[in-house]
Every structure is written in structure tokens, then in C-alpha cells.
Scaffold this motif. Sequence first.
Motif, short mmCIF file in Angstrom:
data_model
loop_
_atom_site.label_atom_id
_atom_site.label_comp_id
_atom_site.label_asym_id
_atom_site.label_seq_id
_atom_site.Cartn_x
_atom_site.Cartn_y
_atom_site.Cartn_z
N ALA A 86 -46.27 38.77 15.04
CA ALA A 86 -46.51 37.49 15.38
C ALA A 86 -47.43 37.39 16.67
CB ALA A 86 -45.20 36.64 15.81
N ALA A 87 -48.38 36.65 16.82
CA ALA A 87 -49.36 36.59 17.77
C ALA A 87 -48.96 35.35 18.79
CB ALA A 87 -50.65 36.24 17.49
N GLY A 88 -47.89 34.49 18.21
CA GLY A 88 -47.26 33.47 18.93
C GLY A 88 -46.12 33.13 18.40
N ILE A 89 -44.98 32.69 19.28
CA ILE A 89 -43.77 32.45 18.79
C ILE A 89 -43.50 31.03 19.51
CG2 ILE A 89 -41.36 33.10 18.92
CD1 ILE A 89 -42.08 35.87 19.28
N LYS A 90 -43.29 29.97 18.80
CA LYS A 90 -42.78 28.74 19.10
C LYS A 90 -41.24 28.28 18.47
CE LYS A 90 -44.51 23.96 18.57
NZ LYS A 90 -45.54 23.11 18.14
N ALA A 91 -40.51 28.33 19.57
CA ALA A 91 -39.11 28.05 19.14
C ALA A 91 -38.95 26.42 19.36
CB ALA A 91 -37.96 28.96 20.12
N ALA A 92 -38.16 25.94 18.53
CA ALA A 92 -37.80 24.36 18.66
C ALA A 92 -36.32 24.43 19.22
CB ALA A 92 -37.81 23.90 17.48
N ASP A 93 -35.39 25.19 18.76
CA ASP A 93 -33.92 25.23 18.80
C ASP A 93 -33.28 26.64 18.28
OD1 ASP A 93 -33.58 24.50 16.22
OD2 ASP A 93 -33.98 22.35 16.71
N GLU A 94 -32.09 26.45 18.18
CA GLU A 94 -31.34 27.54 17.76
C GLU A 94 -31.44 27.61 16.08
OE1 GLU A 94 -26.91 25.56 17.83
OE2 GLU A 94 -27.20 27.71 18.85
N HIS A 95 -32.10 26.77 15.61
CA HIS A 95 -31.97 26.59 13.86
C HIS A 95 -33.46 26.70 13.56
CE1 HIS A 95 -27.80 24.67 14.47
NE2 HIS A 95 -27.65 26.03 14.12
N HIS A 96 -34.26 26.41 14.39
CA HIS A 96 -35.75 26.36 14.03
C HIS A 96 -37.03 27.23 15.11
CE1 HIS A 96 -33.96 22.47 12.44
NE2 HIS A 96 -34.72 22.85 11.56
N VAL A 97 -37.59 28.03 14.29
CA VAL A 97 -38.59 28.92 14.78
C VAL A 97 -39.92 28.98 14.07
CG1 VAL A 97 -37.54 31.31 14.30
CG2 VAL A 97 -38.95 30.85 16.19
N GLU A 98 -40.90 29.21 14.61
CA GLU A 98 -42.34 29.46 14.10
C GLU A 98 -43.10 30.32 14.60
OE1 GLU A 98 -44.68 25.62 13.12
OE2 GLU A 98 -46.17 26.68 14.73
#
Length: 238
Positions: free
Chosen positions: A72-84
Motif C-alpha cells: 500500500a502507498a496509502g492507508i485510509k482507515a474509517a473505523d475498526e470495520h472499514h479500511v482502504e
Amino acid sequence: MKVSPAEALKGERGNFMMQALAGSIVSLLSIGAIAGGIAGISQFQVKQQLRAEVTNQASLTDSTFRGDVLWAAGIKAADEHHVEFTVPGPSGGCEISSWAIEPEGDRTRVRVTTVSYPETDTSTGQAKCAGEPSHASAADLIDDAAPESSFTYSNAAGRALSFNDGTPEADADTEKPANVDAGAWKSVSPAAVALDTAVKSSSKMKTPFRFAQTADNLHSSEATPDAPVHFVPDGDLR
């Protein structure tokens, strides 16, 4: 003593009835034994099938998840159930891989949705996917995950991070190690991600797993290069 034909016939009929009754009992016992054997074989086959599904789903989740985090060149976490994850490809392409833990009927699933792009834009320093996106492709990697499944995060210094609607917060209960740079310790950019879950959670074959990986392809803005990097253990594939 002379026996009349009628009495002889009656005796033979009685013997025949006894033999028939005995034969019926033996037949019933045999049928019961066969049925029990078939049931045993069926249960064994079900267990073997479940065991194979546990192995296949765990292996696929392990390789897919750790590959996405690693590159990954970028990690975008929303919460403990969603990550991009933004994952540049080797030939200039790019992929956005979105992971979700979500309910599906009376069960919980771990689903990954991918969208591919023809280009990777690095003009702003941080790699981003660019160009016309493909249609989204979704796959359920675990179809019966533990309801309490979750993603956990840490920064490059190993400090735990939590996210609420994309807003990051660093763990305030852990003291900074003496050899860790203050800037790296304060960072709220995730550099390592783990997935704690279980496969076939609603069956007797429920098996817990922890898949964990440190990102190794983040831009310098995501992780401080001069700071010690905290590597999480390899995925616990049991």
C-alpha cells in the motif's frame, strides 16, 4: 407317535414364522448398522468439507490482506470495520482495495472490493490512483466470520491508533519508548494493520486467526524515515 398331516403342517408353519421373525430382526439390525455407517460417513464428509473451507478461506484472506497492506502507498482507515488501501501496480496501474467487516443476514462476512485504475499519480508526492476506474469487483473472503471481528492499526513507531468516522486518535495510555522519535510517536498515520477474526464462526469448526502486516511502500509523509519502524509479526495462520 404318529403325527397327522395337519399337525405337521402347523409345526412347519410355526417354525417358518419363527425363522421369518428372526430373519426380520437380523435385517432390521443390518439396516440400522448400514444407516449408522452412512450417517457416520456423512458427518465425516461434512467435517472434512468445513475443514477444507477453513483452510482455503484463511489462506486466501492471509495472502490478499497482507499483500494489500505490504504494498500500500496509502492507508485510509474509517473505523475498526472499514479500511482502504491504495496499491500501485508494477506496470503503472493502480488499485484501490476496500476491506469491510459487515453483517450478512445472521452472519458476519469479511468482504474486499477492488477498483482498478490505469495510472498512478505521484505528482503530489503521495501516490494516488488516476484515470478511468473499472467496475468494482467484490468478493467475500470469509463468509462466516466472528461477529466481534475488527481491524486494528498502529503508526510507524508502533503506537496503537483508533479511528472514528475517519478521525484518528493515538493511544494515550502507552508511554513513548526512549529510543523513538517524538514526531513519529505523535503520528496518526497508520503504518501497520491487523485483522482479528475467526473462520466458520457459527460451526463447531470455528477457528480464530490474526492476520497482521506492516506497510513497506508508504511515502515518506506517511512514515518518518529516520524513526525506528515497528514491524508487526507475520499473519498468524494456524
